[in-house]
Design an enzyme around this catalytic site. Structure first.
Site, PDB file in Angstrom:
ATOM      1  N   SER A 115      24.352  29.155  22.212  1.00  0.00           N
ATOM      2  CA  SER A 115      23.404  29.644  23.309  1.00  0.00           C
ATOM      3  C   SER A 115      22.837  28.455  23.652  1.00  0.00           C
ATOM      4  CB  SER A 115      22.195  30.590  22.800  1.00  0.00           C
ATOM      5  OG  SER A 115      21.119  30.732  23.766  1.00  0.00           O
ATOM      6  N   TYR A 153      15.203  34.275  17.485  1.00  0.00           N
ATOM      7  CA  TYR A 153      16.533  33.981  18.351  1.00  0.00           C
ATOM      8  C   TYR A 153      16.672  32.562  18.421  1.00  0.00           C
ATOM      9  CZ  TYR A 153      20.143  34.215  22.026  1.00  0.00           C
ATOM     10  OH  TYR A 153      21.253  33.810  22.508  1.00  0.00           O
TER      11      TYR A 153
END
Length: 277
Positions: free
Chosen positions: A143, A156
């Site tokens: 990501s 996250y």
């Protein structure tokens, strides 16, 4: 002839969003695909839409048994396994550490790290023996939050930073038989789900209105918001011919965010306009 002609791939979380876009692109490039998918409805849709070139296992990436079942299906149905794409993931709303209730910390950590990190480790464990036979490859979905803060919450961001270390360690341990790389996409119109420990309702972490989409994507120089825009890098890294010398790398594909030098993506921005369904 496609870049993955004749290859067999296992994609986790391939039922929607980026995962489904990867299934479609891998098929276009000549691969056959097995998908480990949590949702029975999404798994059924894949088999209905793509026919005999796609097979599915309904299961949980946090289960070694389910990962091994998916690998076994690839070998049984298609004769081998060439590529593992670890893609299944969940978001944490995003969670600001000091805003979290104390009684949610353990469950939220276990859930996000379980899916986003443990899920990749178990998939690698299950797939590695077959990938060694074919001199195949692994590609993991990282990501933009693997490189910068503010792209997710505390759990996250930690999980996606962990993916970078996982890629490098697996590349070290599995060379020279298996190449291991990753792609770090930026925000997109996908079906990224939220942590159930933090939001009992089904939380979809994706822009749901044009207003919110414009707010998010105006921060990115290339303004790509379609999951399909990111699939080419996965194909290239999975391809033996085109990435034979590449392992242990995570490509930061965050839609040009790095040339801005900063980001406005904070928890407050993300919380506006994302929906419970």
């Amino acid at each position: 002839m496609g870049w993955l002609q004749g290859d067999v791939a296992l994609i986790t979380g391939g039922g929607s969003g980026l995962g489904r876009a990867l299934v479609e692109r891998f098929l276009e490039e000549g691969a056959r695909v097995v998908v480990l998918e949590y949702s029975p409805d999404k798994a059924s849709a894949l088999e209905k839409d793509f026919g005999d070139d796609v097979a599915t296992v309904v299961g949980d990436v946090r289960s070694i048994a389910d990962n091994k079942k998916a690998v076994a299906l690839a070998v049984e149905k298609f004769g081998k396994l060439d590529i593992l794409v670890g893609n299944a993931g969940i978001m944490d709303l995003p969670a600001m550490l000091l805003d979290l209730p104390e009684d949610k910390l353990d469950a939220a950590f276990d859930e996000v790290m379980g899916v986003n990190v443990k899920g990749y480790i178990l998939a690698a464990y299950a797939a590695a023996p077959e990938l060694r036979k074919t001199k195949g490859s692994m590609v993991f979905t990282a990501s933009s939050a693997s490189f910068i803060p503010g792209g997710g919450g505390i759990f996250y961001t930690a999980s996606k930073h962990a993916v970078v270390g996982l890629v490098r360690e697996l590349a070290y341990q599995l060379a020279p038989e298996v190449r291991v790389n990753g792609v770090g996409p930026g925000p997109m119109r996908t079906d990224l789900r939220g942590s159930k420990a933090l939001a009992p309702q089904d939380y979809v972490f994706s822009p749901q209105t044009q207003e919110v989409a414009d707010m998010v994507f105006q921060a990115f120089p290339l303004k790509c918001d379609d999951p399909a825009d990111y699939t080419g890098l996965f194909v290239a890294l999975a391809s033996r011919r085109n990435a034979a010398t590449t392992t242990g790398e995570v490509i930061n594909a965050a839609d040009g965010l790095g040339i801005r030098g900063t980001t406005f993506l904070t928890g407050a921005h993300f919380k506006k306009g994302y929906v419970h369904t």
